[in-house]
Design a protein around this motif. Structure first.
Motif, PDB file in Angstrom:
ATOM      1  N   TYR A  94       0.824  -1.203   0.000  1.00  0.00           N
ATOM      2  CA  TYR A  94       0.000   0.000   0.000  1.00  0.00           C
ATOM      3  C   TYR A  94       0.863   1.260   0.000  1.00  0.00           C
ATOM      4  O   TYR A  94       0.577   2.214  -0.737  1.00  0.00           O
ATOM      5  CB  TYR A  94      -0.921   0.012   1.225  1.00  0.00           C
ATOM      6  CG  TYR A  94      -2.114  -0.909   1.112  1.00  0.00           C
ATOM      7  CD1 TYR A  94      -3.179  -0.601   0.278  1.00  0.00           C
ATOM      8  CD2 TYR A  94      -2.175  -2.084   1.875  1.00  0.00           C
ATOM      9  CE1 TYR A  94      -4.286  -1.450   0.191  1.00  0.00           C
ATOM     10  CE2 TYR A  94      -3.272  -2.936   1.791  1.00  0.00           C
ATOM     11  CZ  TYR A  94      -4.328  -2.609   0.947  1.00  0.00           C
ATOM     12  OH  TYR A  94      -5.417  -3.448   0.857  1.00  0.00           O
ATOM     13  N   THR A  95       1.900   1.267   0.827  1.00  0.00           N
ATOM     14  CA  THR A  95       2.740   2.463   0.931  1.00  0.00           C
ATOM     15  C   THR A  95       3.459   2.754  -0.379  1.00  0.00           C
ATOM     16  O   THR A  95       3.599   3.924  -0.774  1.00  0.00           O
ATOM     17  CB  THR A  95       3.769   2.295   2.062  1.00  0.00           C
ATOM     18  OG1 THR A  95       4.481   1.053   1.881  1.00  0.00           O
ATOM     19  CG2 THR A  95       3.086   2.290   3.421  1.00  0.00           C
ATOM     20  N   LEU A  96       3.902   1.710  -1.063  1.00  0.00           N
ATOM     21  CA  LEU A  96       4.601   1.903  -2.330  1.00  0.00           C
ATOM     22  C   LEU A  96       3.658   2.480  -3.377  1.00  0.00           C
ATOM     23  O   LEU A  96       3.993   3.468  -4.061  1.00  0.00           O
ATOM     24  CB  LEU A  96       5.176   0.576  -2.829  1.00  0.00           C
ATOM     25  CG  LEU A  96       5.811   0.605  -4.235  1.00  0.00           C
ATOM     26  CD1 LEU A  96       6.978   1.569  -4.272  1.00  0.00           C
ATOM     27  CD2 LEU A  96       6.252  -0.803  -4.652  1.00  0.00           C
ATOM     28  N   VAL A  97       2.473   1.884  -3.514  1.00  0.00           N
ATOM     29  CA  VAL A  97       1.511   2.360  -4.506  1.00  0.00           C
ATOM     30  C   VAL A  97       1.071   3.784  -4.187  1.00  0.00           C
ATOM     31  O   VAL A  97       1.002   4.642  -5.081  1.00  0.00           O
ATOM     32  CB  VAL A  97       0.282   1.428  -4.566  1.00  0.00           C
ATOM     33  CG1 VAL A  97      -0.750   1.967  -5.554  1.00  0.00           C
ATOM     34  CG2 VAL A  97       0.704   0.017  -4.962  1.00  0.00           C
ATOM     35  N   ALA A  98       0.804   4.049  -2.899  1.00  0.00           N
ATOM     36  CA  ALA A  98       0.372   5.388  -2.498  1.00  0.00           C
ATOM     37  C   ALA A  98       1.445   6.424  -2.799  1.00  0.00           C
ATOM     38  O   ALA A  98       1.140   7.529  -3.271  1.00  0.00           O
ATOM     39  CB  ALA A  98       0.023   5.399  -1.019  1.00  0.00           C
ATOM     40  N   THR A  99       2.705   6.076  -2.557  1.00  0.00           N
ATOM     41  CA  THR A  99       3.804   7.010  -2.813  1.00  0.00           C
ATOM     42  C   THR A  99       3.944   7.311  -4.293  1.00  0.00           C
ATOM     43  O   THR A  99       4.057   8.473  -4.706  1.00  0.00           O
ATOM     44  CB  THR A  99       5.130   6.442  -2.271  1.00  0.00           C
ATOM     45  OG1 THR A  99       5.019   6.232  -0.865  1.00  0.00           O
ATOM     46  CG2 THR A  99       6.280   7.398  -2.547  1.00  0.00           C
ATOM     47  N   VAL A 100       3.928   6.264  -5.111  1.00  0.00           N
ATOM     48  CA  VAL A 100       4.072   6.444  -6.559  1.00  0.00           C
ATOM     49  C   VAL A 100       2.917   7.257  -7.129  1.00  0.00           C
ATOM     50  O   VAL A 100       3.120   8.195  -7.928  1.00  0.00           O
ATOM     51  CB  VAL A 100       4.162   5.077  -7.265  1.00  0.00           C
ATOM     52  CG1 VAL A 100       4.104   5.258  -8.786  1.00  0.00           C
ATOM     53  CG2 VAL A 100       5.443   4.354  -6.871  1.00  0.00           C
ATOM     54  N   VAL A 101       1.686   6.934  -6.713  1.00  0.00           N
ATOM     55  CA  VAL A 101       0.515   7.639  -7.238  1.00  0.00           C
ATOM     56  C   VAL A 101       0.492   9.086  -6.758  1.00  0.00           C
ATOM     57  O   VAL A 101       0.094   9.992  -7.502  1.00  0.00           O
ATOM     58  CB  VAL A 101      -0.782   6.900  -6.847  1.00  0.00           C
ATOM     59  CG1 VAL A 101      -2.004   7.664  -7.345  1.00  0.00           C
ATOM     60  CG2 VAL A 101      -0.784   5.492  -7.419  1.00  0.00           C
TER      61      VAL A 101
END
Length: 247
Positions: A94-101
């Motif tokens: 979740y943290t990776l996707v949230a950061t990229v988006v």
């Protein structure tokens, strides 16, 4: 992709887009859960629907605000599918996707600020293809935040309501601040949209659990239609109409 008729940004708009976020969340879940479509097929279907809305709006003589709201639902559903695929199928954190988006949305909004004249209070950013890309990105981010917080507890029956409560406070605060300060800008618009998508993700999941997915989709869709029609009549009586955009 500029729609001929778009709504004014105000209480009616934020109420409607919040309900649309619930409905779009349910629609996004309906595609794979009920229609049994894989992510690629589901996104292709939604893309075709969106393209159809654009074409019909272009071919229509005067356009209709309905096309804008149907596009909102379609893009919201696509954002739900993208977020769910990233977490559930691609197994990304979740943290990776949230950061990229988040970084992508910041980049897109920065570009939009360079090419878009400063909007006056109540104006919607031009609904070009760039706008809809930002809407898709903001919807994906809101979905990831809502799902991430909802699944961060030992049980989703605890996490999702807690995330829904937190998002309600955040959304109400942002809307209050935006309405009362000079932060009524493109940047604040997209910040609130992310909060709306976060809120809609959790509330949509709760209603789907309580009512069933199909019933929640129907109820939220009817509520959206009633809100738009009845509120529009009241605003028309007060001399507040839609914002007509040249073809």
């Amino acid at each position: 992709m500029q729609f001929k008729v778009t709504p004014k940004v105000g209480p009616r708009y934020w109420t409607a887009i919040s309900i649309a976020s619930i409905c779009g969340t349910n629609l996004g879940d309906y595609v794979p859960d009920v229609l049994k479509m894989d992510p690629g097929t589901g996104l292709l279907l939604l893309a075709v629907v969106f393209a159809g809305l654009v074409i019909v709006d272009r071919l229509s003589k005067r356009g209709s605000e309905a096309f804008y709201w149907l596009a909102i639902l379609t893009v919201r559903a696509a954002a739900t599918n993208i977020a769910d695929f990233s977490i559930g199928k691609a197994h990304l954190a979740y943290t990776l996707v949230a950061t990229v988006v988040t970084l992508l949305l910041c980049f897109l909004v920065a570009l939009q600020l360079r090419v878009t004249p400063r909007s006056s209070t109540g104006d919607l950013p031009p609904t070009s293809g760039f706008y809809w890309l930002c809407m898709l990105t903001a919807g994906t981010l809101g979905t990831v935040i809502g799902d991430g917080l909802g699944h961060s507890f030992s049980s989703v029956s605890i996490g999702v309501p807690m995330s829904a409560g937190l998002s309600t406070v955040v959304l109400a605060t942002l809307l209050g601040v935006r309405a009362r300060t000079v932060l009524n800008s493109i940047v604040s618009y997209w910040i609130v949209v992310v909060a709306v998508r976060w809120w809609g993700t959790n509330v949509g999941d709760i209603l789907a659990f309580v009512m069933s997915l199909s019933l929640s989709l129907v109820v939220s869709g009817l509520l959206l239609a009633l809100t738009l029609v009845l509120w529009r009549k009241r605003e028309t009586q007060r001399g507040i109409g839609e914002s007509a955009v040249g073809a």
